[in-house]
Write a protein that holds these residues in place. Structure first.
Motif, mmCIF file in Angstrom:
data_model
loop_
_atom_site.group_PDB
_atom_site.id
_atom_site.type_symbol
_atom_site.label_atom_id
_atom_site.label_comp_id
_atom_site.label_asym_id
_atom_site.label_seq_id
_atom_site.Cartn_x
_atom_site.Cartn_y
_atom_site.Cartn_z
ATOM 1 N N ASP A 162 0.794 -1.225 0.000
ATOM 2 C CA ASP A 162 0.000 0.000 0.000
ATOM 3 C C ASP A 162 0.827 1.276 0.000
ATOM 4 O O ASP A 162 0.337 2.355 0.323
ATOM 5 C CB ASP A 162 -0.953 0.015 1.197
ATOM 6 C CG ASP A 162 -0.235 -0.207 2.518
ATOM 7 O OD1 ASP A 162 0.944 -0.626 2.495
ATOM 8 O OD2 ASP A 162 -0.847 0.042 3.569
ATOM 9 N N GLY A 163 2.111 1.195 -0.359
ATOM 10 C CA GLY A 163 2.915 2.398 -0.458
ATOM 11 C C GLY A 163 4.349 2.208 -0.014
ATOM 12 O O GLY A 163 4.780 1.096 0.312
ATOM 13 N N ILE A 164 5.085 3.319 -0.005
ATOM 14 C CA ILE A 164 6.513 3.294 0.324
ATOM 15 C C ILE A 164 6.732 3.680 1.778
ATOM 16 O O ILE A 164 6.056 4.569 2.315
ATOM 17 C CB ILE A 164 7.279 4.249 -0.602
ATOM 18 C CG1 ILE A 164 7.282 3.698 -2.035
ATOM 19 C CG2 ILE A 164 8.720 4.462 -0.123
ATOM 20 C CD1 ILE A 164 7.962 4.592 -3.052
ATOM 21 N N VAL A 165 7.682 3.000 2.408
ATOM 22 C CA VAL A 165 8.069 3.290 3.786
ATOM 23 C C VAL A 165 9.455 3.923 3.766
ATOM 24 O O VAL A 165 10.392 3.371 3.182
ATOM 25 C CB VAL A 165 8.096 2.004 4.644
ATOM 26 C CG1 VAL A 165 8.533 2.330 6.078
ATOM 27 C CG2 VAL A 165 6.727 1.332 4.636
ATOM 28 N N LEU A 166 9.575 5.090 4.384
ATOM 29 C CA LEU A 166 10.841 5.820 4.490
ATOM 30 C C LEU A 166 11.398 5.623 5.889
ATOM 31 O O LEU A 166 10.690 5.781 6.878
ATOM 32 C CB LEU A 166 10.588 7.305 4.225
ATOM 33 C CG LEU A 166 11.684 8.309 4.630
ATOM 34 C CD1 LEU A 166 12.955 8.086 3.831
ATOM 35 C CD2 LEU A 166 11.169 9.738 4.434
ATOM 36 N N LEU A 167 12.691 5.273 5.971
ATOM 37 C CA LEU A 167 13.319 5.040 7.269
ATOM 38 C C LEU A 167 14.641 5.783 7.348
ATOM 39 O O LEU A 167 15.467 5.701 6.442
ATOM 40 C CB LEU A 167 13.570 3.539 7.479
ATOM 41 C CG LEU A 167 14.299 3.134 8.759
ATOM 42 C CD1 LEU A 167 13.503 3.510 10.004
ATOM 43 C CD2 LEU A 167 14.602 1.636 8.751
ATOM 44 N N ASP A 168 14.832 6.492 8.450
ATOM 45 C CA ASP A 168 16.071 7.217 8.695
ATOM 46 C C ASP A 168 16.666 6.729 10.014
ATOM 47 O O ASP A 168 15.966 6.682 11.027
ATOM 48 C CB ASP A 168 15.800 8.724 8.757
ATOM 49 C CG ASP A 168 17.066 9.546 8.553
ATOM 50 O OD1 ASP A 168 17.702 9.402 7.491
ATOM 51 O OD2 ASP A 168 17.420 10.340 9.442
ATOM 52 N N TYR A 169 17.948 6.358 9.992
ATOM 53 C CA TYR A 169 18.614 5.901 11.205
ATOM 54 C C TYR A 169 19.236 7.094 11.926
ATOM 55 O O TYR A 169 19.883 7.937 11.293
ATOM 56 C CB TYR A 169 19.752 4.917 10.888
ATOM 57 C CG TYR A 169 19.459 3.887 9.823
ATOM 58 C CD1 TYR A 169 18.432 2.960 9.965
ATOM 59 C CD2 TYR A 169 20.242 3.822 8.666
ATOM 60 C CE1 TYR A 169 18.188 2.006 8.992
ATOM 61 C CE2 TYR A 169 20.003 2.874 7.683
ATOM 62 C CZ TYR A 169 18.983 1.966 7.854
ATOM 63 O OH TYR A 169 18.754 1.022 6.884
ATOM 64 N N LYS A 170 19.089 7.130 13.241
ATOM 65 C CA LYS A 170 19.721 8.171 14.034
ATOM 66 C C LYS A 170 20.513 7.540 15.177
ATOM 67 O O LYS A 170 20.003 6.680 15.896
ATOM 68 C CB LYS A 170 18.679 9.147 14.612
ATOM 69 C CG LYS A 170 17.899 9.924 13.554
ATOM 70 C CD LYS A 170 18.830 10.749 12.668
ATOM 71 C CE LYS A 170 18.057 11.495 11.593
ATOM 72 N NZ LYS A 170 18.963 12.114 10.588
ATOM 73 N N THR A 171 21.752 7.984 15.295
ATOM 74 C CA THR A 171 22.610 7.497 16.382
ATOM 75 C C THR A 171 22.878 8.592 17.409
ATOM 76 O O THR A 171 23.677 8.397 18.315
ATOM 77 C CB THR A 171 23.944 6.971 15.818
ATOM 78 O OG1 THR A 171 24.604 8.022 15.100
ATOM 79 C CG2 THR A 171 23.715 5.795 14.885
ATOM 80 N N ASP A 172 22.206 9.730 17.264
ATOM 81 C CA ASP A 172 22.398 10.847 18.190
ATOM 82 C C ASP A 172 22.124 10.427 19.633
ATOM 83 O O ASP A 172 21.181 9.674 19.908
ATOM 84 C CB ASP A 172 21.417 11.992 17.897
ATOM 85 C CG ASP A 172 21.360 12.403 16.453
ATOM 86 O OD1 ASP A 172 21.469 11.536 15.586
ATOM 87 O OD2 ASP A 172 21.170 13.601 16.221
#
Length: 222
Positions: A162-172
């Motif tokens: 049902d669509g695109i999933v955007l994922l951003d990794y953060k190590t802050d």
């Protein structure tokens, strides 16, 4: 004129950052499994690894991870050692990264979704993009009829039914007393640019924009 998403996210004109009628955008992979950058290969195991370097290490491992592996702590270490042997990462990574946190990520719900996308061939990692936006988004002194190029690198996105999933990794590190709202406030604009770049390049809906915080070991929905 070309600017990075990191620079643009500081703009006070946040409300204008989502959708434009200028479809010119290019997304492509930033060279898979190329030798490690010079600034990484130049430091030794004794180097005092900074937070930025640690973040680079995590991103490198996540970029090249083989999701057919079992994702255990032991296997995460083995995979990193293989990358060190192949000179894709510096040996300092072995002490800079928490392999327990990596394993927790791979075994989490989002890790399983990434694995499924990997197996279906729909997972895209480290996707560099360039797109044009109205110049007055960068500064009010510019003409709104002019364009500037915005560039950035998307950590990961993948297609589901049902669509695109955007994922951003953060190590802050998240300051004491703060929670996921700290990361949402800091990065929501950045992910809007990423989602807009994907939408404009693919013509598909981005149904979810997500942050995975390694500090909190938590998936955050925007």
């Amino acid at each position: 004129m070309k600017v990075t998403v990191s620079a643009l996210k500081k703009s006070a004109m946040e409300e204008y950052a989502v959708v434009y009628d200028h479809p010119n955008v290019k997304i492509e992979h930033a060279a898979e499994e190329e030798p490690m950058p010079a600034f990484i290969s130049s430091f030794s195991a004794e180097t005092n690894v900074t937070g930025a370097m640690t973040g680079t290490f995590y991103h490198r491992l996540l970029e090249v991870h083989d999701y057919r592996r079992d994702g255990s702590v032991e296997d995460c270490i083995k995979e990193a050692e293989e990358l060190v042997s192949g000179k894709y990462v510096d040996k300092a990574i072995l002490s800079a990264v928490s392999f327990q946190k990596l394993s927790n990520f791979y075994k989490s719900d989002i890790g399983i979704r990434l694995k499924n996308a990997y197996e279906k061939g729909t997972l895209k990692r480290e996707q560099a993009f360039v797109m044009d936006v109205p110049a007055n988004l960068v500064s009010e002194e510019y003409d709104c009829n002019e364009k500037v190029l915005v560039q950035g690198i998307i950590d990961a996105f993948f297609r589901e039914d049902d669509g695109i999933v955007l994922l951003d990794y953060k190590t802050d590190r998240v300051p004491k007393g703060e929670d996921e709202q700290y990361l949402i406030a800091r990065y929501k604009l950045q992910l809007r640019y990423y989602a807009d770049a994907i939408r404009r390049a693919t013509g598909e809906n981005v149904k979810e924009s997500l942050i995975y915080s390694f500090a909190l070991q938590k998936l955050i929905r925007l």
